[in-house]
Structures are given as C-alpha cells and as structure tokens.
Design a protein around this motif. Structure first.
Motif, PDB file in Angstrom:
ATOM      1  N   VAL A  44      51.964  32.935  36.377  1.00  0.00           N
ATOM      2  CA  VAL A  44      50.909  33.180  37.359  1.00  0.00           C
ATOM      3  C   VAL A  44      50.936  34.668  37.666  1.00  0.00           C
ATOM      4  O   VAL A  44      52.004  35.256  37.823  1.00  0.00           O
ATOM      5  N   ALA A  45      49.755  35.285  37.711  1.00  0.00           N
ATOM      6  CA  ALA A  45      49.674  36.725  37.974  1.00  0.00           C
ATOM      7  C   ALA A  45      48.605  37.005  39.010  1.00  0.00           C
ATOM      8  O   ALA A  45      47.620  36.271  39.112  1.00  0.00           O
ATOM      9  N   LEU A  46      48.804  38.073  39.758  1.00  0.00           N
ATOM     10  CA  LEU A  46      47.784  38.529  40.688  1.00  0.00           C
ATOM     11  C   LEU A  46      46.720  39.258  39.886  1.00  0.00           C
ATOM     12  O   LEU A  46      47.012  40.193  39.143  1.00  0.00           O
ATOM     13  N   MET A  47      45.483  38.779  40.013  1.00  0.00           N
ATOM     14  CA  MET A  47      44.360  39.396  39.305  1.00  0.00           C
ATOM     15  C   MET A  47      43.352  39.860  40.339  1.00  0.00           C
ATOM     16  O   MET A  47      43.104  39.176  41.331  1.00  0.00           O
ATOM     17  N   ALA A  48      42.784  41.025  40.092  1.00  0.00           N
ATOM     18  CA  ALA A  48      41.830  41.609  41.021  1.00  0.00           C
ATOM     19  C   ALA A  48      40.485  41.795  40.331  1.00  0.00           C
ATOM     20  O   ALA A  48      40.417  42.244  39.190  1.00  0.00           O
TER      21      ALA A  48
ATOM     22  N   ASN B 155      35.809  48.144  46.503  1.00  0.00           N
ATOM     23  CA  ASN B 155      36.411  46.948  47.080  1.00  0.00           C
ATOM     24  C   ASN B 155      36.659  45.887  46.011  1.00  0.00           C
ATOM     25  O   ASN B 155      35.811  45.665  45.139  1.00  0.00           O
ATOM     26  N   THR B 156      37.792  45.256  46.118  1.00  0.00           N
ATOM     27  CA  THR B 156      38.172  44.211  45.164  1.00  0.00           C
ATOM     28  C   THR B 156      38.624  42.959  45.901  1.00  0.00           C
ATOM     29  O   THR B 156      38.909  42.996  47.099  1.00  0.00           O
ATOM     30  N   VAL B 157      38.697  41.882  45.144  1.00  0.00           N
ATOM     31  CA  VAL B 157      39.215  40.616  45.644  1.00  0.00           C
ATOM     32  C   VAL B 157      40.360  40.222  44.720  1.00  0.00           C
ATOM     33  O   VAL B 157      40.196  40.224  43.493  1.00  0.00           O
ATOM     34  N   GLY B 158      41.501  39.891  45.284  1.00  0.00           N
ATOM     35  CA  GLY B 158      42.649  39.492  44.485  1.00  0.00           C
ATOM     36  C   GLY B 158      42.936  38.018  44.641  1.00  0.00           C
ATOM     37  O   GLY B 158      42.680  37.428  45.698  1.00  0.00           O
ATOM     38  N   GLN B 159      43.461  37.428  43.589  1.00  0.00           N
ATOM     39  CA  GLN B 159      43.784  36.001  43.600  1.00  0.00           C
ATOM     40  C   GLN B 159      44.918  35.769  42.601  1.00  0.00           C
ATOM     41  O   GLN B 159      44.958  36.399  41.548  1.00  0.00           O
ATOM     42  N   TYR B 160      45.830  34.860  42.944  1.00  0.00           N
ATOM     43  CA  TYR B 160      46.877  34.474  42.011  1.00  0.00           C
ATOM     44  C   TYR B 160      46.311  33.400  41.087  1.00  0.00           C
ATOM     45  O   TYR B 160      45.867  32.347  41.543  1.00  0.00           O
ATOM     46  N   LEU B 161      46.304  33.684  39.787  1.00  0.00           N
ATOM     47  CA  LEU B 161      45.726  32.798  38.784  1.00  0.00           C
ATOM     48  C   LEU B 161      46.707  32.585  37.636  1.00  0.00           C
ATOM     49  O   LEU B 161      47.578  33.426  37.394  1.00  0.00           O
TER      50      LEU B 161
ATOM     51  N   SER C 295      55.596  30.405  40.929  1.00  0.00           N
ATOM     52  CA  SER C 295      54.377  30.834  41.596  1.00  0.00           C
ATOM     53  C   SER C 295      53.329  29.767  41.356  1.00  0.00           C
ATOM     54  O   SER C 295      53.391  29.027  40.378  1.00  0.00           O
ATOM     55  N   MET C 296      52.333  29.720  42.244  1.00  0.00           N
ATOM     56  CA  MET C 296      51.294  28.702  42.123  1.00  0.00           C
ATOM     57  C   MET C 296      49.932  29.368  41.943  1.00  0.00           C
ATOM     58  O   MET C 296      49.593  30.305  42.667  1.00  0.00           O
ATOM     59  N   CYS C 297      49.185  28.865  40.992  1.00  0.00           N
ATOM     60  CA  CYS C 297      47.820  29.320  40.761  1.00  0.00           C
ATOM     61  C   CYS C 297      46.954  28.830  41.912  1.00  0.00           C
ATOM     62  O   CYS C 297      47.027  27.663  42.300  1.00  0.00           O
TER      63      CYS C 297
END
Length: 165
Positions: A95-99, A111-117, A81-83
């Motif tokens: 790498v994990a999906l963080m919200a 409402n949230t925003v998710g990003q792979y970090l 996975s890529m950050c």
C-alpha cells in the motif's frame, strides 16, 4: 467495467493536460485485462514507476486521474497498511500514499489529494478474491461480494469527488 481503448483512456483524464495524457505510458496488456472483474483500470507507468493512473466509469463517462506515488519513510516489511479503497491489508510496500492533482483552479494552484491505495491498483481483484493479498491473517469480513464491490465503488467515488470538486 467495459473494455476500453487507448483513445478512450487518453481522452478521459481530468487532472492533467492533453499533452501529458498523450505521453503517458499505457499498460502493455491492455487487451488482456479481465474487464468483467474490474471496477476501474489502474496501472503504474512502465517508464516512470512513480506515476500511476486510474480510469473509472462515472455517470456513463470515463474519468481518468493521474497520480504520483509519494516517496517517504518506507515502512518495514512486516508493517501492515490498509488500502482506503478496497480495505485490503498489505505488507512490504503493498500500500502506498498516492497524490492526485485536483482539477480546476485548485489544481492550478498546486493542490493535491492524497490517499493510501494498493501499490499495484488491483483493488478490484483483491475484493473478488481473484488476487490474494500477501499480508496473511487479513481481516475476516461477513460482507457479501456485492457489498464489498458496492463499498469499493463508494470509496472510489468519494476519492474522485475530492479530486474533481
């Protein structure tokens, strides 16, 4: 990044209550951080590993965000996975999906925003080569360190913009 204190951190959060910011677990090694190599301070809550935090300097002030690591179908040990911040490829949960809850009315509505970090939020150290990714066979880049750091800042600012707008 300049060295910051516990008080600086707790007053910087924009997407959680003052009470939540007061109770969050800080990194135990705050005084030992490699500040000159950090573009932001990121850590997992020692008492609640599904909670992560990120503090960055923007326009001369600190902006802190609280995130949650989403639980989902984990990917296999060999999957990469890529950050989305540092563009480091990692395997085995690196790498994990963080919200992050959005600020203002949108956040109050859930409402949230998710990003792979990067799971450890050590993006600054991966970009600088101070810490090695365990993925092996990563992407070779022709960018200079300065260009990689500029890209990291641009990606971080875009993420923060999505949370705060």
């Amino acid at each position: 990044m300049r060295a910051i204190t516990e008080s600086d951190i707790r007053t910087s959060f924009v997407n959680c209550s003052k009470g939540e910011a007061k109770r969050l677990g800080l990194p135990k090694d705050l005084d030992e951080q490699p500040w000159e190599e950090l573009d932001f301070l990121g850590w997992r809550d020692p008492g609640a590993p599904e909670r992560t935090y990120l503090v960055s300097e923007r326009d001369g002030r600190l902006v802190g965000i609280a995130l949650r690591v989403t639980s989902g179908g984990g990917r296999g040990f060999t999957s990469r996975s890529m950050c989305s911040l540092c563009l480091t490829t990692r395997t085995g949960g690196g790498v994990a999906l963080m919200a992050a809850r959005r600020t203002g009315e949108a956040g109050r509505l859930g409402n949230t925003v998710g990003q792979y970090l990067c799971s450890d939020l050590h993006c600054s150290l991966y970009v600088r080569g101070t810490k090695e990714s365990v993925a092996g066979g990563g992407l070779e880049e022709s960018l200079s360190l300065e260009e990689k750091v500029t890209r990291l800042h641009a990606n971080l600012n875009a993420f923060l913009d999505r949370i705060t707008q």
